[in-house]
Design an enzyme around this catalytic site. Structure first.
Site, PDB file in Angstrom:
ATOM      1  CG  ASN A   1     -18.099  74.534   7.006  1.00 27.05           C
ATOM      2  OD1 ASN A   1     -17.490  75.520   7.436  1.00 27.05           O
ATOM      3  ND2 ASN A   1     -17.608  73.314   7.037  1.00 27.05           N
TER       4      ASN A   1
ATOM      5  NE  ARG B   1     -14.154  67.284  -5.092  1.00 29.22           N
ATOM      6  CZ  ARG B   1     -14.658  67.781  -3.974  1.00 29.22           C
ATOM      7  NH1 ARG B   1     -15.923  68.170  -3.940  1.00 29.22           N
ATOM      8  NH2 ARG B   1     -13.912  67.915  -2.893  1.00 29.22           N
TER       9      ARG B   1
ATOM     10  N   GLY C   1     -20.796  71.929   2.807  1.00 30.60           N
ATOM     11  CA  GLY C   1     -21.485  71.513   4.018  1.00 30.60           C
ATOM     12  C   GLY C   1     -22.550  72.550   4.351  1.00 30.60           C
TER      13      GLY C   1
ATOM     14  N   GLY D   1      -4.939  67.307   0.579  1.00 28.29           N
ATOM     15  CA  GLY D   1      -5.767  66.551  -0.373  1.00 28.29           C
ATOM     16  C   GLY D   1      -5.160  66.541  -1.768  1.00 28.29           C
TER      17      GLY D   1
ATOM     18  CE1 TYR E   1      17.169  88.882 -31.568  1.00 28.87           C
ATOM     19  CE2 TYR E   1      19.277  88.675 -32.704  1.00 28.87           C
ATOM     20  CZ  TYR E   1      18.468  88.421 -31.602  1.00 28.87           C
ATOM     21  OH  TYR E   1      18.972  87.712 -30.537  1.00 28.87           O
TER      22      TYR E   1
HETATM   23  C1  UD1 Z   1     -15.028  71.038   3.048  1.00 27.11           C
HETATM   24  C2  UD1 Z   1     -15.964  70.917   4.246  1.00 27.11           C
HETATM   25  C3  UD1 Z   1     -17.316  71.495   3.870  1.00 27.11           C
HETATM   26  C4  UD1 Z   1     -17.148  72.952   3.453  1.00 27.11           C
HETATM   27  C5  UD1 Z   1     -16.105  73.079   2.341  1.00 27.11           C
HETATM   28  C6  UD1 Z   1     -15.781  74.553   2.135  1.00 27.11           C
HETATM   29  C7  UD1 Z   1     -15.300  68.885   5.439  1.00 27.11           C
HETATM   30  C8  UD1 Z   1     -15.607  67.452   5.690  1.00 27.11           C
HETATM   31  N1  UD1 Z   1     -16.111  69.500   4.599  1.00 27.11           N
HETATM   32  O1  UD1 Z   1     -15.565  70.261   2.003  1.00 27.11           O
HETATM   33  O2  UD1 Z   1     -18.198  71.428   4.984  1.00 27.11           O
HETATM   34  O3  UD1 Z   1     -18.386  73.458   3.006  1.00 27.11           O
HETATM   35  O4  UD1 Z   1     -14.878  72.412   2.704  1.00 27.11           O
HETATM   36  O5  UD1 Z   1     -14.953  74.745   1.026  1.00 27.11           O
HETATM   37  O6  UD1 Z   1     -14.398  69.409   6.029  1.00 27.11           O
HETATM   38  N2  UD1 Z   1      -7.772  68.012   3.296  1.00 27.11           N
HETATM   39  C9  UD1 Z   1      -6.693  67.513   3.970  1.00 27.11           C
HETATM   40  N3  UD1 Z   1      -6.735  66.226   4.392  1.00 27.11           N
HETATM   41  C10 UD1 Z   1      -7.809  65.410   4.204  1.00 27.11           C
HETATM   42  C11 UD1 Z   1      -8.917  65.943   3.512  1.00 27.11           C
HETATM   43  C12 UD1 Z   1      -8.870  67.255   3.084  1.00 27.11           C
HETATM   44  O7  UD1 Z   1      -5.695  68.205   4.167  1.00 27.11           O
HETATM   45  O8  UD1 Z   1      -7.754  64.256   4.626  1.00 27.11           O
HETATM   46  C13 UD1 Z   1      -7.729  69.421   2.844  1.00 27.11           C
HETATM   47  C14 UD1 Z   1      -7.860  69.575   1.343  1.00 27.11           C
HETATM   48  O9  UD1 Z   1      -6.566  69.619   0.734  1.00 27.11           O
HETATM   49  C15 UD1 Z   1      -8.588  70.902   1.197  1.00 27.11           C
HETATM   50  C16 UD1 Z   1      -9.370  71.030   2.488  1.00 27.11           C
HETATM   51  O10 UD1 Z   1      -8.816  70.106   3.391  1.00 27.11           O
HETATM   52  O11 UD1 Z   1      -7.698  71.997   1.068  1.00 27.11           O
HETATM   53  C17 UD1 Z   1     -10.863  70.747   2.296  1.00 27.11           C
HETATM   54  O12 UD1 Z   1     -11.002  69.440   1.755  1.00 27.11           O
HETATM   55  P1  UD1 Z   1     -12.000  69.153   0.552  1.00 27.11           P
HETATM   56  O13 UD1 Z   1     -11.883  67.718   0.205  1.00 27.11           O
HETATM   57  O14 UD1 Z   1     -11.815  70.139  -0.507  1.00 27.11           O
HETATM   58  O15 UD1 Z   1     -13.387  69.376   1.301  1.00 27.11           O
HETATM   59  P2  UD1 Z   1     -14.772  69.838   0.675  1.00 27.11           P
HETATM   60  O16 UD1 Z   1     -15.464  68.667   0.102  1.00 27.11           O
HETATM   61  O17 UD1 Z   1     -14.588  71.015  -0.174  1.00 27.11           O
HETATM   62 CA    CA Z   2     -12.867  72.114  -0.954  1.00 25.56          CA
END
Ligand code: UD1
Ligand code: CA
Length: 452
Positions: free
Chosen positions: A170, A16, A140, A12, A366
Site C-alpha cells: 500500500n 523513527r 501495509g 505524525g 577582499y
Molecule cells: C502507512 C500505511 C501503510 C502504507 C504506508 C505507505 C496506515 C495505517 N498504514 O504506514 O499501509 O504502506 O503508510 O507509506 O495508514 N498520520 C497522521 N495522523 C496519525 C497517524 C499518521 O496525520 O494519527 C500521518 C503521518 O504524519 C504520515 C502519514 O499519516 O505522513 C502516514 O503515517 P505513518 O505513521 O508514516 O504510517 P506508516 O507506518 O508509514
Molecule cells: Ca510512513
C-alpha cells in the site's frame, strides 16, 4: 476541478526519524517532504486541498501557507482518525477524495491523475495505489482474493507469515467516493497491533459489504517511497536528485556525473551549460546558457548570466552577468553584483559589492562594501578595509583605476577615474582622478651593512 478534493496526512511526529524536526518538514533536495506532495497535488486543480496537521502544526502551516487548508488532529490516533478531522471541509460533499501521506515526497501529479482516472472509470468506491517493493518491510501489504480483487490491506505489524511474503504494498495514496469515505471511517476499529484507527481498513470494510474496490498498480516503486527514517530519507534524496538531474539533461544541460551533482527543485539551468562533479545548486537560482559550473562549487539563490565560468567557488545571493570567470576558490557573498566579462580569481572574497564590466580581481583580495567601476584592475592582496569595529564603510573605485598589489583602502574612500595606487599603499584619503597615489614609507638601503 470541481468535486475533487485532496487530503494530505501530516500530523505524525515521525518518531523513527529521531529528530527534533517534524517528519514531514524534513527536506528532500531542499524542499520539505510535505511541500513536494502539496506541489504535485496543486497541479491537479482540485476544489479543496486539506492538510491534516498535529505535531508541529504551526511550523507545517507556516511552510505551506496558502497552498492548503488545514485541519488539526490533536491526538494521533491513526490515519483513519486523521482523515476524519477534515469533516469540517469535506463531510457531505459529493465527489472524489484523494488521500495522500505527507511522507511520500516522490509521488507525481501524473500518477495521481492515472489513479483518479482508473477510480472514475471503474466507478469504484475506493481505489488504492499499490507498488511492488523489493523490500516491503514496514509497508501495509495488499491482500488479494483468488480473482485478484483487493480484499484488504494488512499492516506489517499485524501481518502473519504468509502475508509478510507479499511484495505488493500500500503506497498510502488512495481515491475514495467522498460520501462513502466519511460513512465508512466511523466503522473503523482500533483492535490491532498499534491500537490505531487505520485508514487502509476502509478497504476491507467496503470489500466485505460488496462495494467496488479497485487498485492501480504503478510499476514505479521509487515514486511511492514512504520516508519513516533517515535511511529512507537518503533514498528519497537520491531518487529526487536523479529526477531533477534527468530533467535538466533532457533540457540540454550536460551533467558530467549526475551522482555527484545536487540541484534543488527550484533551480533553472540554460542549455549547453556543463556542470562538473561536486556541485550544489540550490534555492532560487537561475543559471544561463553555455556556462561552466564546478567542479566543487556551491551556488545558492543567485542569478548567473550566459557563458560564465564558476570553478571551485561559492556564490550566495548574488548576481553574475555574462562571460564572467569566477574562481578557482572564490567566495562571492550576498548582495554582490558582478558585471559581464569580470574576472574574480583565486582566494578572492567579494561581499556586498558591485564590480563593473571588464574589471579584474585576480588573486587574494577582499572586496567588501565596494563599488568598483568598469575596466578596473585590482592587484593581488588588495583589501577594502570596510569595518572600523562599529560600522561598515563604502570604498568607491572608479572606471579604469589601477590598484597596485597589497594595498589597503581604508573606507570610506574613493579612488578616482584612471588613477593609480602604488603597490603596498595604505590609502586613507580620496585619490583624485588621473593621479598616482603612493602611501608607503620610503625604502632605505644601508650599504655594506652585512659586511660589518
Ligand atoms: C502507512 C500505511 C501503510 C502504507 C504506508 C505507505 C496506515 C495505517 N498504514 O504506514 O499501509 O504502506 O503508510 O507509506 O495508514 N498520520 C497522521 N495522523 C496519525 C497517524 C499518521 O496525520 O494519527 C500521518 C503521518 O504524519 C504520515 C502519514 O499519516 O505522513 C502516514 O503515517 P505513518 O505513521 O508514516 O504510517 P506508516 O507506518 O508509514
Ligand atoms: Ca510512513
Amino acid at each position: 476541478m470541481e468535486n475533487r478534493f485532496a487530503v494530505v496526512l501530516a500530523a505524525g511526529q515521525g518518531t523513527r526519524m529521531k529528530s527534533s524536526l517534524y517528519k514531514v518538514l524534513h527536506p528532500v533536495c531542499e524542499k520539505p517532504m510535505v511541500e513536494h506532495v502539496i506541489d504535485q497535488v496543486q497541479k491537479l486543480n482540485l476544489e479543496i486541498i486539506v492538510t491534516v496537521v498535529g505535531h508541529g502544526a504551526d511550523q507545517v502551516k507556516q511552510q505551506l501557507k496558502n497552498k492548503s487548508q488545514f485541519s488539526l488532529q490533536n491526538e494521533q490516533l491513526g490515519t483513519a482518525h486523521a482523515v476524519m478531522q477534515t469533516s469540517e471541509f469535506l463531510k457531505g460533499k459529493k465527489g472524489t477524495t484523494i488521500v495522500l501521506c505527507g511522507d511520500t515526497p516522490l509521488i507525481t501529479a501524473e500518477t495521481i491523475s492515472q489513479l483518479i482516472g482508473l477510480h472514475e472509470k471503474t466507478k469504484a468506491k475506493a481505489t488504492v495505489l499499490t507498488a511492488i517493493a523489493k523490500d516491503p518491510t514496514g509497508y501495509g501489504r495488499i491482500i488479494r482474493d483468488n480473482e485478484g480483487n483487493v480484499g484488504k490491506i494488512v499492516e506489517h505489524k499485524d501481518a502473519n507469515e504468509e502475508e509478510l511474503k507479499v511484495s505488493e504494498i500500500n503506497t498510502g495514496t488512495y481515491c475514495f467516493d467522498n460520501e462513502v469515505l466519511f460513512d465508512t471511517l466511523t466503522k473503523v476499529k482500533n483492535d490491532n497491533a498499534q491500537g490505531e484507527y487505520y485508514l487502509p481498513d476502509v478497504i476491507e470494510i467496503l470489500f466485505k459489504s460488496n462495494e467496488k474496490v479497485s487498485a492501480f498498480a504503478t510499476n514505479n516503486f521509487e515514486e511511492t517511497l514512504g520516508v519513516n527514517d533517515r535511511v529512507a530519507l537518503s533514498q528519497a534524496e537520491k531518487y529526487m536528485k536523479d529526477r531533477i538531474n534527468r530533467k535538466h539533461m533532457k533540457n540540454g544541460v550536460t551533467i558530467i556525473d549526475p551522482n555527484q551533482t545536487y540541484i534543488s527543485d527550484s533551480v533553472e539551468v540554460g542549455k549547453d551549460t556543463v556542470i562538473y562533479p561536486g556541485t550544489i545548486i540550490k534555492g532560487q537560482t537561475s543559471i544561463g546558457e553555455g556556462c561552466q559550473v564546478g567542479p566543487n562549487s556551491e551556488i545558492a539563490n543567485s542569478t548567473i548570466g550566459n557563458g560564465t565560468v564558476i570553478k571551485q567557488s561559492v556564490v550566495h545571493e548574488s548576481e553574475i552577468k555574462d562571460q564572467a570567470v569566477i574562481g578557482p576558490f572564490a567566495h562571492i557573498r550576498p548582495s554582490s553584483f558582478i558585471d559581464k566579462n569580470v574576472k574574480i580569481g583565486n582566494f578572492v572574497e567579494v561581499k556586498k559589492s558591485d564590480i563593473g564590466s571588464d574589471s579584474k580581481v585576480s588573486h587574494l583580495s577582499y572586496i567588501g562594501d565596494a563599488e568598483v567601476g568598469t575596466n578596473v584592475n585590482i592587484g593581488c592582496g588588495t583589501i577594502t578595509v570596510n569595518y572600523d569595529g562599529k560600522a561598515k564603510h563604502l570604498t568607491k573605485i572608479e572606471d579604469d583605476a589601477f590598484i597596485g598589489c597589497n594595498s589597503n583602502l581604508i573606507a570610506p574612500v574613493k579612488i578616482g577615474n584612471k588613477s593609480t595606487v602604488a603597490a603596498g599603499s595604505t590609502i586613507t584619503e580620496d585619490v583624485p582622478a588621473n593621479s598616482l597615489s603612493i602611501a608607503r614609507s620610503r625604502q632605505m638601503n644601508k650599504l655594506d651593512y652585512n659586511k660589518k
